[in-house]
Design a protein around this motif. Structure first.
Motif: not given
Length: 380
Positions: A63-76, A82-85, A130-136
Motif C-alpha cells: 500500500l505504501m508503494s501505491i501511496v508514494d506513486a499516487m503522490m508522484y503522479m499528482i505531482g507530475i 484520477n487525481n481526485c480519487e 496541489t493537495i494543500y494549495p495554501e501550505d506556505i
C-alpha cells in the motif's frame, strides 16, 4: 492551482506503470471505497521490477508503494483524471496509518534534492501544494526548487525553459505574500526577480519590506549592499517611466545626470534619445541614437528611431535607408509599415505597396498595419 511548467514534468510518467485495484480485491482501507469497476493506480517501475525479479510482484506492491506513486503522479500532472480519487485515498490512508502526508512529501523532496535530482524533488513539492494549495512552506520550497532548475537551464543556454521556471517561481512567491504578508524570505527572493526584470523601483520596495520583516544577518548585509548599488538604476527607471508617460523634460532631469558615469549603457542612451525625439529636438535625439550604434551596430529599435527622426524632418531618402536596414535585421510589421509609408510619402507607390502588404501578410490584425493599408488604398 495553475502551473506553468507542467509540460517539463510529464516525461516522468515514463517512470510509472499502472495496475488496476478491483473494488472487491485484496487492497482495501476502512473508510475508502474503491470505485465500481476498480481504480487504475500508479506504481514506480523500480518497485515493479524489483517484485518481478523476486517473483513476488503482488506481495512487493505494498500500500505504501501505491501511496508514494499516487503522490508522484499528482505531482507530475495536476490534471490527471484520477487525481481526485487518489487524494481521497491518500487522506484516508493518512488517518488510518498515522502518516503525515506533508512531512512525507517534504522528506522525499529533500531526499531527491540532496542527490541532485531536482525534477523529482519538484514533483513531490508540486503534489504537496496541489493537495494543500495554501501550505506556505510547501509553496516556498517549490519556488526555490524552480529557481534551482532555472539555473540548470541557464547553464545549458536554454533561455525559454529558464524563463518558464523563473516565472513559475515568481508566481508562487507572490502567492505566498498574498497568503502571508509577513513571510520575509518570499520578499527577499522576489526582490531578485523584480531586479532581473528591470523593475528596480519594485525591487527596492520589496527588499526594503524584507528588511522590515526581519532576515538573518547575512541576508540583511547582502540586501543592504544590493540596495546601495542600485540607486542609479532606480533613478533610471523613474526617468524612463516619465518619458513613456510623455513627461520628457522631467524624465531628462532624472536620466541626464546618469550619463557621465554610464556613457556605455545603451538603454540609458536610448531613453535620452527618445525623450529628445518626443520633444522634437531631432538632432539631439539622433546624436544619442548614433552613440548607441557605435556600441551596438545592429540594435534594431535604435535604427528604427533614427528612421523616424529622419522622416519627421522630411529627409525621406535617409529615413528609407534606416528602415531598410532595420527590416533586413527583423521582418516586423511595424518596421515594414514605417518603410512602406516612407516610400508612399516619397511618391514610390510600388515599393510602398510591397512593404505594407507584406506587413499585412505577417499580421492582418495589427491596427497600425490596417491604418497604413487604408492610407495606401487612397493612392491606388
Amino acid at each position: 492551482m495553475d502551473f506553468k511548467i507542467e509540460k517539463y514534468l510529464l516525461r516522468k510518467t515514463d517512470e510509472l506503470a499502472f495496475i488496476t485495484i478491483k473494488d472487491r480485491g485484496e487492497f482495501h482501507i476502512d473508510g475508502y471505497e474503491i470505485p465500481r469497476g476498480g481504480l487504475d493506480v500508479p506504481i514506480k517501475n523500480e518497485v515493479l521490477v524489483k517484485g518481478i525479479k523476486e517473483k513476488t510482484a503482488q506481495e512487493n506492491i505494498s500500500l505504501m508503494s501505491i501511496v508514494d506513486a499516487m503522490m508522484y503522479m499528482i505531482g507530475i500532472d495536476s490534471k490527471f483524471k484520477n487525481n481526485c480519487e487518489y487524494i481521497k485515498f491518500l487522506k484516508v490512508f493518512q488517518s488510518k496509518f498515522d502518516l503525515n502526508l506533508k512531512e512525507y512529501m517534504g522528506y522525499m523532496s529533500r531526499k531527491y534534492f540532496d542527490i541532485g535530482e531536482h525534477t523529482s524533488s519538484l514533483i513531490y513539492l508540486k503534489a504537496l501544494i496541489t493537495i494543500y494549495p495554501e501550505d506556505i512552506d510547501g509553496l516556498y520550497h517549490y519556488a526555490i526548487v524552480c529557481q534551482e532548475i532555472a539555473q540548470g537551464y541557464q547553464k545549458g543556454s536554454d533561455e525559454e525553459s529558464m524563463n518558464k521556471f523563473l516565472v513559475e517561481a515568481l508566481n508562487k512567491l507572490e502567492l505566498i505574500t498574498q497568503l502571508d504578508e509577513n513571510f520575509a524570505l518570499a520578499y527577499y527572493h522576489l526582490g531578485y526577480h523584480y531586479y532581473n526584470q528591470g523593475q528596480y523601483i519594485k525591487s527596492l520596495a520589496t527588499w526594503e519590506e524584507s528588511l522590515r520583516l526581519g532576515l538573518d544577518d547575512d541576508l540583511v548585509a547582502e540586501i543592504q549592499e544590493n540596495i546601495g548599488k542600485m540607486d542609479f538604476k532606480v533613478q533610471y527607471e523613474q526617468g524612463y517611466t516619465l518619458v513613456l508617460q510623455g513627461k520628457s523634460e522631467e524624465g531628462l532631469e532624472k536620466l541626464l545626470p546618469l550619463e557621465e558615469q554610464h556613457s556605455d549603457w545603451w538603454n540609458l542612451l536610448f531613453m535620452i534619445g527618445l525623450a529628445y525625439k518626443n520633444m522634437r529636438e531631432f538632432e539631439e535625439a539622433k546624436n544619442y541614437f548614433n552613440k548607441i550604434l557605435i556600441l551596438k551596430p545592429s540594435q534594431v529599435d535604435t535604427i528604427v528611431e533614427l528612421g523616424l527622426c529622419e522622416a519627421a524632418t522630411l529627409n525621406l531618402d535617409k529615413s528609407i535607408e534606416y528602415f531598410e536596414s532595420a527590416a533586413k535585421l527583423k521582418e516586423d510589421p511595424e518596421i515594414l509599415c514605417n518603410l512602406g509609408m516612407a516610400y508612399l510619402n516619397n511618391g514610390n507607390i510600388d515599393d510602398a505597396t510591397y512593404y505594407i502588404e507584406r506587413a499585412y501578410e505577417l499580421d492582418p490584425q495589427d491596427e497600425v498595419t490596417i491604418i497604413c493599408l487604408k492610407e495606401l488604398n487612397k493612392y491606388r
